[in-house]
Design an enzyme around this catalytic site. Structure first.
Site, PDB file in Angstrom:
ATOM      1  N   GLY A 178      66.110 -18.930  88.939  1.00 54.72           N
ATOM      2  CA  GLY A 178      67.045 -18.588  87.861  1.00 54.72           C
ATOM      3  C   GLY A 178      68.474 -18.441  88.352  1.00 54.72           C
ATOM      4  N   LYS A 215      72.737 -26.298 104.459  1.00 58.10           N
ATOM      5  CA  LYS A 215      74.118 -26.738 104.313  1.00 58.10           C
ATOM      6  C   LYS A 215      74.549 -26.478 102.876  1.00 58.10           C
ATOM      7  CE  LYS A 215      77.766 -29.149 105.581  1.00 58.10           C
ATOM      8  NZ  LYS A 215      78.625 -28.534 106.620  1.00 58.10           N
ATOM      9  N   GLU A 289      64.120 -31.275  91.715  1.00 53.83           N
ATOM     10  CA  GLU A 289      65.565 -31.103  91.552  1.00 53.83           C
ATOM     11  C   GLU A 289      66.281 -31.482  92.844  1.00 53.83           C
ATOM     12  OE1 GLU A 289      66.034 -27.741  88.161  1.00 53.83           O
ATOM     13  OE2 GLU A 289      66.239 -27.011  90.213  1.00 53.83           O
ATOM     14  N   ASN A 303      60.265 -27.656  90.071  1.00 57.26           N
ATOM     15  CA  ASN A 303      59.840 -26.778  88.985  1.00 57.26           C
ATOM     16  C   ASN A 303      58.474 -27.250  88.511  1.00 57.26           C
ATOM     17  OD1 ASN A 303      62.069 -25.065  88.891  1.00 57.26           O
ATOM     18  ND2 ASN A 303      63.221 -26.529  87.697  1.00 57.26           N
ATOM     19  N   ARG A 305      56.635 -26.754  85.943  1.00 55.53           N
ATOM     20  CA  ARG A 305      56.447 -26.374  84.532  1.00 55.53           C
ATOM     21  C   ARG A 305      57.254 -27.311  83.651  1.00 55.53           C
ATOM     22  NH1 ARG A 305      61.598 -24.650  83.760  1.00 55.53           N
ATOM     23  NH2 ARG A 305      62.557 -23.671  85.554  1.00 55.53           N
TER      24      ARG A 305
HETATM   25  P1  ADP Z   1      67.119 -21.680  91.284  1.00 54.49           P
HETATM   26  O1  ADP Z   1      65.671 -21.731  91.640  1.00 54.49           O
HETATM   27  O2  ADP Z   1      67.645 -20.277  91.260  1.00 54.49           O
HETATM   28  O3  ADP Z   1      67.478 -22.474  90.067  1.00 54.49           O
HETATM   29  P2  ADP Z   1      68.140 -23.832  93.005  1.00 54.49           P
HETATM   30  O4  ADP Z   1      67.719 -23.973  94.402  1.00 54.49           O
HETATM   31  O5  ADP Z   1      67.580 -24.802  92.007  1.00 54.49           O
HETATM   32  O6  ADP Z   1      67.887 -22.328  92.532  1.00 54.49           O
HETATM   33  O7  ADP Z   1      69.713 -23.903  92.914  1.00 54.49           O
HETATM   34  C1  ADP Z   1      70.402 -23.620  91.714  1.00 54.49           C
HETATM   35  C2  ADP Z   1      71.816 -24.167  91.797  1.00 54.49           C
HETATM   36  O8  ADP Z   1      72.508 -23.613  92.932  1.00 54.49           O
HETATM   37  C3  ADP Z   1      71.905 -25.667  91.998  1.00 54.49           C
HETATM   38  O9  ADP Z   1      71.805 -26.377  90.778  1.00 54.49           O
HETATM   39  C4  ADP Z   1      73.271 -25.776  92.618  1.00 54.49           C
HETATM   40  O10 ADP Z   1      74.259 -25.604  91.613  1.00 54.49           O
HETATM   41  C5  ADP Z   1      73.362 -24.576  93.545  1.00 54.49           C
HETATM   42  N1  ADP Z   1      72.891 -24.871  94.912  1.00 54.49           N
HETATM   43  C6  ADP Z   1      71.666 -24.642  95.413  1.00 54.49           C
HETATM   44  N2  ADP Z   1      71.574 -25.049  96.712  1.00 54.49           N
HETATM   45  C7  ADP Z   1      72.787 -25.558  97.043  1.00 54.49           C
HETATM   46  C8  ADP Z   1      73.336 -26.171  98.241  1.00 54.49           C
HETATM   47  N3  ADP Z   1      72.611 -26.339  99.347  1.00 54.49           N
HETATM   48  N4  ADP Z   1      74.634 -26.600  98.189  1.00 54.49           N
HETATM   49  C9  ADP Z   1      75.371 -26.441  97.072  1.00 54.49           C
HETATM   50  N5  ADP Z   1      74.917 -25.879  95.929  1.00 54.49           N
HETATM   51  C10 ADP Z   1      73.643 -25.431  95.899  1.00 54.49           C
END
Ligand code: ADP
Length: 463
Positions: A178, A215, A289, A303, A305
């Site tokens: 989230g 990164k 994703e 995800n 789901r």
């Molecule tokens: P969640 O499970 O909370 O949705 P995610 O891993 O999908 O977390 O990351 C959510 C958002 O955070 C991504 O859509 C992106 O905007 C940002 N993000 C996550 N990892 C990175 C990364 N390594 N570099 C830049 N932005 C990131």
């Protein structure tokens, strides 16, 4: 187009009644899919949702607990008891709440019911972002640079990991979700503080202090791949979506396909995703994703789901993703093969939230009047109506507006018109913001990375 599923060789559970363990627009969406398949539905609600319109439309409607989600939509025992009392044979968890809870999916199956989603082992493997990353590397899915192990405790080792990756880095909670439980570290001076803060947040919010580091990509887009797998080891991917329009890591507008992505670039990545599905024995629908930067894909999470943005893929692929989930749970074999998947045209989805469009504070209250757009290739997924009371207890998403047209430019024009025709009175919504976004030239050119919306909001505030 071929039907996605064959009728022979059933390998699943027969059921004629589905309990929908969710609320709001997705409860209404799942109910529609069940009825179209000739299945009966059990709708559940909290005390705050007794007036839900999908409740009256269900074969059985049952209040299972208080407004506080912990006592109702997250109350596993109450939901299982409701299924038992109503004779439901399957539970659809929707998204959010218990949809990615491996303990719940296992409890559902132990109770002799079908869980409309993947097996508990897949949910658990992908729910831990570190084990997910490890599984992806094994299947050849490209990942963000950084180790697929949790961060050690000693300072010298974490400093070395950060140096090897190169600043800026991002610290993420293995159990995060989230958009919470992550912190960007611009330089070495901020490393230890960021780790301490994220670890504490992770411990409190996700029950596990495990963190990892990768990164931090500076200007990526968010691109994701939708997959659909049956119980027999067959799987297909249904194209891709771009969800870069985000505020505080929450998606605001989604589209399919992601603009400007060549099939030569995405096909090998999608094939690796399908290989990952085979390796983990994935069943049902799911989303891989990615961050996409300078022509390369970097996996961030899977995800396990149904996703909020599934309609844009339904519009382009012609496949009803919720019906597909239910058919997989019933054991229908996937007959469609990758070559049969044809994604056509362009689709946008706007999330209409009950919130102030300047402050973003949630706006509860009664909808006094309402006008929704109509016309070919315009779809509204919602549960609201005039007189509906938007409760302060839950997520602010009240409706999704989805359009489909032959090209991206035509789909944008259609969305502009549809947004102009949408009126929701009595509460505040983000409609003014959505209207402005669809007038924006940078967005029209498809030049949006994940920071675009926040930068745009900052500029607007400063003007
Ligand atoms: P969640 O499970 O909370 O949705 P995610 O891993 O999908 O977390 O990351 C959510 C958002 O955070 C991504 O859509 C992106 O905007 C940002 N993000 C996550 N990892 C990175 C990364 N390594 N570099 C830049 N932005 C990131």
């Amino acid at each position: 187009m071929a039907e996605p599923f064959g009728k022979a060789g059933l390998k699943g559970q027969r059921f004629d009644t589905v309990l929908i363990a969710n609320r709001g627009e997705v409860a209404a969406r799942i109910q529609r899919a069940c009825r179209e398949l000739g299945l009966k539905t059990v709708a559940i609600c909290s005390e705050a949702d007794r007036q839900a319109p999908y409740g009256n439309a269900a074969d059985t409607f049952m209040c299972i607990g208080p407004a506080n989600a912990a006592g109702s939509y997250l109350n596993q025992n109450a939901i299982l008891l409701a299924a038992h009392l109503t004779g439901a044979g399957a539970i659809h968890p929707g998204y959010g709440f218990l949809s990615e809870n491996a303990v719940f999916s296992e409890a559902v199956e132990r109770a002799g019911l079908a869980f409309i989603g993947p097996e508990a082992s897949s949910i658990a493997a992908m729910g831990d972002k570190i084990s997910a990353k490890r599984a992806m590397i094994l299947a050849g899915v490209p990942c963000v640079p950084g180790p697929d192990t949790s961060l050690p405790d000693d300072s010298a080792s974490v400093e070395q990991i950060a140096e090897e990756i190169g600043y800026p880095v991002i610290i993420k909670a293995a159990g995060g979700g989230g958009g919470r439980g992550m912190r960007v570290v611009p330089h070495a001076g901020k490393l230890h503080e960021a780790i301490a803060l994220t670890r504490e947040e992770a411990r409190q919010a996700f029950g596990s202090p495990a963190l990892y580091m990768e990164k931090f990509l500076q200007h990526p887009r968010h691109v994701e791949i939708q997959v659909l797998c049956d119980n027999n080891g067959n799987g297909i991917w249904l194209g891709h979506r771009d969800c870069s329009m985000q505020r505080r890591h929450q998606k605001v507008v989604e589209e399919a396909p992601a603009p400007g992505i060549f099939s030569e670039t995405i096909e090998p990545v999608a094939s690796a995703c399908m290989e990952a599905c085979r390796q983990i024995g994935y069943r049902g629908v799911g989303t891989f994703e990615f961050l996409y930067e300078n022509g390369a894909f970097y996996f961030i999470e899977m995800n396990t789901r149904l996703q909020v943005e599934h309609p844009v893929t339904e519009m382009t692929s012609g496949i009803d993703i919720v019906q597909a989930q239910i058919m997989v749970a019933q054991g229908f074999p996937l007959e469609m093969r990758q070559d049969d998947v044809a994604c056509v045209g362009h689709s946008f989805e706007c999330r209409i939230n009950a919130e102030d469009h300047e402050s973003f504070l949630p706006s509860a209250g009664t909808i006094s009047d309402l006008a929704l757009p109509e016309g070919p290739n315009i779809r509204i997924d919602t549960h609201i109506h005039a007189g509906y009371r938007v409760s302060p207890y839950y997520d602010s998403l009240i409706a999704k507006l989805i359009v489909h047209a032959p090209t991206r430019a035509e789909a944008m024009a259609k969305m502009r018109e549809a947004l102009a025709a949408t009126r929701i009175e009595g509460i505040s919504t983000n409609l003014p913001l959505l209207r402005m976004l669809f007038e924006d030239e940078g967005f029209a050119r498809g030049e949006t990375d994940i920071h675009y919306l926040e930068q745009w909001l900052r500029k607007r505030r400063a003007a």
